[in-house]
Design an enzyme around this catalytic site. Structure first.
Site, PDB file in Angstrom:
ATOM      1  N   CYS A   2       0.842  -1.308   0.076  1.00 34.12           N
ATOM      2  CA  CYS A   2       0.065   0.216   0.074  1.00 34.12           C
ATOM      3  C   CYS A   2       1.021   1.256   0.227  1.00 34.12           C
ATOM      4  O   CYS A   2       1.981   1.273   0.360  1.00 34.12           O
ATOM      5  CB  CYS A   2      -0.745   0.157   1.283  1.00 34.12           C
ATOM      6  SG  CYS A   2      -1.758  -1.515   1.324  1.00 34.12           S
ATOM      7  N   ARG A  27       2.651   1.352  -5.731  1.00 30.53           N
ATOM      8  CA  ARG A  27       2.584   0.490  -4.725  1.00 30.53           C
ATOM      9  C   ARG A  27       1.571  -0.351  -4.396  1.00 30.53           C
ATOM     10  O   ARG A  27       1.507  -1.447  -3.847  1.00 30.53           O
ATOM     11  CB  ARG A  27       2.873   1.505  -3.533  1.00 30.53           C
ATOM     12  CG  ARG A  27       4.167   2.338  -3.469  1.00 30.53           C
ATOM     13  CD  ARG A  27       4.239   2.828  -2.319  1.00 30.53           C
ATOM     14  NE  ARG A  27       4.520   1.953  -1.067  1.00 30.53           N
ATOM     15  CZ  ARG A  27       5.666   1.588  -0.621  1.00 30.53           C
ATOM     16  NH1 ARG A  27       6.933   2.088  -1.383  1.00 30.53           N
ATOM     17  NH2 ARG A  27       5.822   0.797   0.357  1.00 30.53           N
ATOM     18  N   TRP A  74      -3.331  -2.224  -1.529  1.00 30.85           N
ATOM     19  CA  TRP A  74      -2.772  -3.635  -2.229  1.00 30.85           C
ATOM     20  C   TRP A  74      -3.539  -4.576  -1.308  1.00 30.85           C
ATOM     21  O   TRP A  74      -3.047  -4.715  -0.072  1.00 30.85           O
ATOM     22  CB  TRP A  74      -1.489  -3.870  -2.420  1.00 30.85           C
ATOM     23  CG  TRP A  74      -1.230  -5.177  -3.212  1.00 30.85           C
ATOM     24  CD1 TRP A  74      -1.250  -5.300  -4.450  1.00 30.85           C
ATOM     25  CD2 TRP A  74      -0.574  -6.151  -2.500  1.00 30.85           C
ATOM     26  NE1 TRP A  74      -0.730  -6.497  -4.823  1.00 30.85           N
ATOM     27  CE2 TRP A  74      -0.404  -7.294  -3.473  1.00 30.85           C
ATOM     28  CE3 TRP A  74      -0.316  -6.693  -1.286  1.00 30.85           C
ATOM     29  CZ2 TRP A  74       0.118  -8.450  -3.379  1.00 30.85           C
ATOM     30  CZ3 TRP A  74       0.290  -7.918  -0.994  1.00 30.85           C
ATOM     31  CH2 TRP A  74       0.407  -8.802  -1.964  1.00 30.85           C
ATOM     32  N   ASN A 100      -0.440   0.617   6.283  1.00 31.20           N
ATOM     33  CA  ASN A 100       0.190  -0.403   5.345  1.00 31.20           C
ATOM     34  C   ASN A 100       0.986  -1.353   6.307  1.00 31.20           C
ATOM     35  O   ASN A 100       1.571  -0.889   7.287  1.00 31.20           O
ATOM     36  CB  ASN A 100       1.394   0.463   4.464  1.00 31.20           C
ATOM     37  CG  ASN A 100       2.088  -0.601   3.584  1.00 31.20           C
ATOM     38  OD1 ASN A 100       1.769  -1.633   3.197  1.00 31.20           O
ATOM     39  ND2 ASN A 100       3.434   0.071   3.505  1.00 31.20           N
ATOM     40  N   GLY A 101       0.858  -2.625   5.998  1.00 33.88           N
ATOM     41  CA  GLY A 101       1.217  -3.703   6.674  1.00 33.88           C
ATOM     42  C   GLY A 101       0.188  -4.861   7.075  1.00 33.88           C
ATOM     43  O   GLY A 101      -0.833  -4.725   6.533  1.00 33.88           O
ATOM     44  N   GLU A 476      13.811 -15.584 -15.115  1.00 38.42           N
ATOM     45  CA  GLU A 476      13.438 -14.119 -15.148  1.00 38.42           C
ATOM     46  C   GLU A 476      12.562 -13.733 -16.212  1.00 38.42           C
ATOM     47  O   GLU A 476      11.512 -13.082 -16.094  1.00 38.42           O
ATOM     48  CB  GLU A 476      14.780 -13.128 -15.257  1.00 38.42           C
ATOM     49  CG  GLU A 476      14.577 -11.750 -15.202  1.00 38.42           C
ATOM     50  CD  GLU A 476      13.635 -10.977 -14.242  1.00 38.42           C
ATOM     51  OE1 GLU A 476      12.920 -11.511 -13.368  1.00 38.42           O
ATOM     52  OE2 GLU A 476      13.337  -9.901 -14.485  1.00 38.42           O
ATOM     53  N   LYS A 480       8.735 -12.062 -16.249  1.00 36.99           N
ATOM     54  CA  LYS A 480       8.001 -10.925 -16.946  1.00 36.99           C
ATOM     55  C   LYS A 480       6.897 -11.411 -17.478  1.00 36.99           C
ATOM     56  O   LYS A 480       5.743 -10.550 -17.544  1.00 36.99           O
ATOM     57  CB  LYS A 480       9.009 -10.518 -18.059  1.00 36.99           C
ATOM     58  CG  LYS A 480      10.503  -9.969 -17.351  1.00 36.99           C
ATOM     59  CD  LYS A 480      10.175  -8.645 -16.468  1.00 36.99           C
ATOM     60  CE  LYS A 480      10.066  -8.948 -15.072  1.00 36.99           C
ATOM     61  NZ  LYS A 480      11.135  -8.767 -14.041  1.00 36.99           N
ATOM     62  N   GLU A 483       3.949 -11.875 -15.283  1.00 36.49           N
ATOM     63  CA  GLU A 483       3.548 -10.954 -14.520  1.00 36.49           C
ATOM     64  C   GLU A 483       2.890  -9.783 -15.530  1.00 36.49           C
ATOM     65  O   GLU A 483       1.701  -9.078 -14.847  1.00 36.49           O
ATOM     66  CB  GLU A 483       4.670  -9.946 -14.096  1.00 36.49           C
ATOM     67  CG  GLU A 483       5.398 -10.563 -12.920  1.00 36.49           C
ATOM     68  CD  GLU A 483       6.598  -9.448 -12.566  1.00 36.49           C
ATOM     69  OE1 GLU A 483       6.587  -9.173 -11.506  1.00 36.49           O
ATOM     70  OE2 GLU A 483       7.491  -9.145 -13.246  1.00 36.49           O
ATOM     71  N   HIS A 499      13.733 -34.766 -18.070  1.00 36.31           N
ATOM     72  CA  HIS A 499      13.322 -35.634 -16.882  1.00 36.31           C
ATOM     73  C   HIS A 499      11.860 -35.457 -16.344  1.00 36.31           C
ATOM     74  O   HIS A 499      11.737 -35.504 -15.402  1.00 36.31           O
ATOM     75  CB  HIS A 499      14.294 -35.074 -15.871  1.00 36.31           C
ATOM     76  CG  HIS A 499      15.820 -35.347 -16.017  1.00 36.31           C
ATOM     77  ND1 HIS A 499      16.429 -36.574 -15.916  1.00 36.31           N
ATOM     78  CD2 HIS A 499      16.641 -34.341 -16.575  1.00 36.31           C
ATOM     79  CE1 HIS A 499      17.744 -36.459 -16.531  1.00 36.31           C
ATOM     80  NE2 HIS A 499      18.030 -35.140 -16.734  1.00 36.31           N
ATOM     81  N   LYS A 601       4.415  -2.918  -6.155  1.00 35.06           N
ATOM     82  CA  LYS A 601       5.734  -2.751  -6.435  1.00 35.06           C
ATOM     83  C   LYS A 601       6.796  -3.416  -5.522  1.00 35.06           C
ATOM     84  O   LYS A 601       7.773  -4.046  -5.770  1.00 35.06           O
ATOM     85  CB  LYS A 601       6.018  -1.187  -6.942  1.00 35.06           C
ATOM     86  CG  LYS A 601       7.565  -0.857  -6.923  1.00 35.06           C
ATOM     87  CD  LYS A 601       7.913  -1.605  -8.283  1.00 35.06           C
ATOM     88  CE  LYS A 601       9.304  -1.123  -8.747  1.00 35.06           C
ATOM     89  NZ  LYS A 601       9.619  -2.155  -9.898  1.00 35.06           N
TER      90      LYS A 601
HETATM   91  O1  M6R Z   1      12.034  -4.620  -4.235  1.00 37.72           O
HETATM   92  P1  M6R Z   1      12.579  -6.232  -4.382  1.00 37.72           P
HETATM   93  O2  M6R Z   1      13.571  -5.971  -5.626  1.00 37.72           O
HETATM   94  O3  M6R Z   1      13.046  -6.536  -3.249  1.00 37.72           O
HETATM   95  O4  M6R Z   1      11.444  -6.888  -4.998  1.00 37.72           O
HETATM   96  C1  M6R Z   1      11.442  -8.263  -5.151  1.00 37.72           C
HETATM   97  C2  M6R Z   1      10.404  -8.697  -6.022  1.00 37.72           C
HETATM   98  O5  M6R Z   1       9.007  -8.624  -5.270  1.00 37.72           O
HETATM   99  C3  M6R Z   1      10.304  -8.155  -7.266  1.00 37.72           C
HETATM  100  O6  M6R Z   1      11.469  -8.197  -7.809  1.00 37.72           O
HETATM  101  C4  M6R Z   1       9.242  -8.632  -8.189  1.00 37.72           C
HETATM  102  O7  M6R Z   1       9.175 -10.077  -8.343  1.00 37.72           O
HETATM  103  C5  M6R Z   1       8.909  -7.911  -9.478  1.00 37.72           C
HETATM  104  N1  M6R Z   1       7.366  -7.597  -9.492  1.00 37.72           N
HETATM  105  C6  M6R Z   1       9.448  -8.365 -10.387  1.00 37.72           C
HETATM  106  O8  M6R Z   1       9.091  -7.538 -11.585  1.00 37.72           O
END
Ligand code: M6R
Length: 606
Positions: A2, A27, A74, A100-101, A476, A480, A483, A499, A601
């Site tokens: 948040c 966020r 969020w 937030n939290g 990675e 992407k 996401e 395997h 984020k």
């Molecule tokens: O802020 P951070 O790099 O610690 O965040 C880690 C992950 O939450 C972050 O990399 C997440 O996987 C992203 N959405 C990747 O695009």
């Protein structure tokens, strides 16, 4: 997670508060709201949806006042509903709170408060906070004491901001394991989950620490310890980022802008002092055991570090995802934990570092956000200097982290004796070609990538495969796609396929293979075997590769041909190509690129 913001001023703040919460929207963005104090008390307006839509629907700009707090959510506890949106109020509506939290003991607190006839409207954990404060006020406590007494009852993590009718000239706020920063202006002060909340208005900031609360007026602020109310003196820091860096600058999306900023962010990573890089390398080499950690994209960046530390320094240093670290890896005295994080606020990674510190391990972090909890927590911090990354999808920050880790591996190679100074010079020279390679690729190949995306985006199931350093790149790249394009994409080592997963291969499952350079003879040949195995089962192969000879192969159903590059940097060029492909998958499918569904984020909860 948040986003929280607050402004208190001698002038009307509505427009600025709205702008502030818009700048924090990355966020979390399922719902939002504002509370502004006017002559009738805190006026709360909130709803579900993105800030711009809610602002229009709820007429945010028609609210008027000199003090207010705002929130963009969020969801954690309770669905995405108007009632669960923040701010939350107490029974008589005189106190408004944003949070937030996660309040882990909220059910117990709620039960007790309900027995005392408090009336709850939402399903959130956050709503207990204004009611708790109200309960203490009923006993006659002054507002500040009631606020800090309520904080002492909260378990879990929180960044909280409160405005109250009875004290319209003050914002109360507190921090424990969720970020909160105070911005200092002229007759106007600010509060934010991060600098983006107020970077357009001031560059002077004070970072709050865990266990602190603050009272902010338009003329100043006071920070105290939650435990005993004793005052805390803090250094005012200057934010180096500039407001323009957080704007889209003519690009349709932040994601594309940030992909195109990569030549510059790589240059910044290359400009980090050698001394700083050596301190990381020393930590890794000199410790009893060393571990790399991160989560999501930063775990994959850490894995890239693992592979390069093996190839350049002959070291075996595992990368462990921070969400599973403590349960699998008891790091203690004599050990070294190097974390990677864009935000520096990720709960899972902070948990590892805090525990490592408790057990007397040495800690270090590669972090992007200045003043973040992680940057201040660890023994050694390397600031990556990538500038604000606004898109929820990490691109430029991740690439910079990988470059820093490759530099660290090269320095570790000098320390272990695997590399000579001449080798280092040659390798650094190769790394220095990366910004040019990326910028040429982006300028010259973007249309090819776009066309590939248009041809392939309708396929809903993908395997992303790679061997060696191309394995974390495949992971990675697959993340992407998941996401931002919401296509089911599984990243896997190409050698692992046979395997078991090979049973899935048919004409409908698309396999995207990251092919090493021909110079990496063994790896190239083994990747070719995997491709043959897929084709032999009627599978469909798309390759990201740099071999002019392979480009003509009948094994290929589609491809993206990369420019020639030294093997040391080719995995990173392939990564950039895959980022752009994900972006075009998403735009082709009409996805919300900068604010994909369900994401936030920085994830500051368990
Ligand atoms: O802020 P951070 O790099 O610690 O965040 C880690 C992950 O939450 C972050 O990399 C997440 O996987 C992203 N959405 C990747 O695009």
């Amino acid at each position: 997670m948040c986003g929280i913001s607050g402004i208190i001023s001698s002038n009307t703040i509505t427009k600025k508060l709205l702008n502030s919460i818009q700048n924090l929207e990355y966020r979390g963005y399922d719902s939002c709201g504002m509370a502004i104090i006017n002559s009738h008390g805190p006026v709360i307006r909130k709803n579900i949806g993105h800030v711009a839509d809610v602002a229009e629907k709820e007429l945010f700009l028609s609210m008027d006042g000199y003090v207010g707090i705002a929130h963009t959510r969020w969801a954690t506890h309770g669905g995405v509903t108007p009632a669960n949106a923040h701010p939350h109020a107490n029974c008589d509506g005189s106190i408004a709170v944003v949070h937030n939290g996660i309040i882990s003991n909220y059910l117990d607190l709620k039960q007790t408060l309900i027995k005392k006839r408090h009336h709850f409207i939402s399903e959130t954990d956050s709503e207990v906070i204004p009611h708790l404060i109200e309960e203490y006020r009923k006993g006659g406590m002054p507002l500040e004491s009631a606020f800090s007494a309520a904080l002492k009852e909260l378990e879990g993590s929180f960044a909280v901001a409160m405005v109250a009718y009875e004290e319209p000239g003050r914002i109360f706020c507190a921090k424990h394991e969720s970020p909160l920063i105070i911005g200092l202006g002229n007759n106007e002060n600010y509060l934010g989950s991060d600098f983006n909340a107020f970077i357009e208005y001031t560059k002077d900031a004070v970072v709050m620490d865990d266990g602190e609360y603050a009272i902010i007026s338009n003329e100043g602020y006071a920070i105290k310890r939650i435990g005993d109310g004793s005052p805390v003196l803090k250094k005012v820091m200057q934010i180096e980022w500039d407001a323009e860096m957080s704007k889209k600058g003519g690009f349709p999306h932040y994601m594309l802008k940030e992909i195109y900023e990569q030549p510059e962010t790589v240059n910044k990573a290359l400009a980090i002092s050698q001394e700083a890089i050596i301190s990381l390398a020393r930590g890794l080499v000199d410790s009893r055991r060393a571990f790399l950690t991160g989560v999501g994209t930063t775990f994959y960046a850490a894995q890239i570090g693992q592979y390069y530390l093996a190839s350049e320094a002959g070291l075996s240093i595992p990368a462990i995802s921070s969400d599973e670290f403590l349960e699998s890896t008891p790091a203690g005295e004599g050990d070294f934990v190097l974390a990677v994080s864009q935000s520096g606020e990720t709960y899972d990674t902070l948990r590892v570092l805090r525990e490592a510190k408790n057990r007397k391990a040495k800690t270090a972090a590669i972090v992007n956000v200045i003043g973040s909890t992680m940057a201040r927590l660890v023994d050694t911090t390397v600031m990556q200097g990538s500038g604000p990354e606004i898109c929820v999808i990490s691109t430029k920050a991740a690439l910079a982290q990988m470059v820093i880790l490759i530099r660290t591996a090269i320095e570790a190679g000098i320390i272990t004796g695997k590399l000579t100074p001449a080798d280092r010079k040659a390798k650094l020279k190769q790394l220095e070609t990366l910004p040019g390679l990326i910028s040429d690729f982006l300028n010259e190949h973007s249309a090819f990538v776009h066309n590939l995306a248009k041809r392939q985006a309708h396929h809903h199931n993908w395997l992303y495969l790679g061997r060696g350093k191309y394995y974390p790149i495949a992971l990675e790249a697959a993340l992407k796609v998941k996401e931002v394009a919401y296509l089911h994409t599984e990243g896997m080592p190409a050698g692992f396929l046979k395997h078991g997963t090979i049973a899935l291969i048919d004409e409908k499952l698309k396999c995207l293979v990251f092919v090493p350079t021909e110079k990496e003879h063994e790896l190239y040949k083994m990747t070719m075997s995997s491709i043959e195995e897929i084709k032999a089962r009627g599978g469909s192969v798309v390759a990201i590769h740099s071999s002019r000879a392979f480009a003509k192969s009948p094994l290929l159903d589609d491809q993206l041909l990369l420019p020639s590059a030294p093997p040391l940097v080719m995995p990173l060029v392939a990564l950039v190509a895959s980022q752009l492909l994900s972006y075009f998958f998403a735009t082709t499918l009409g996805r919300n690129v900068d604010k994909p569904r369900a994401l936030a984020k920085s994830v500051t909860v368990a």
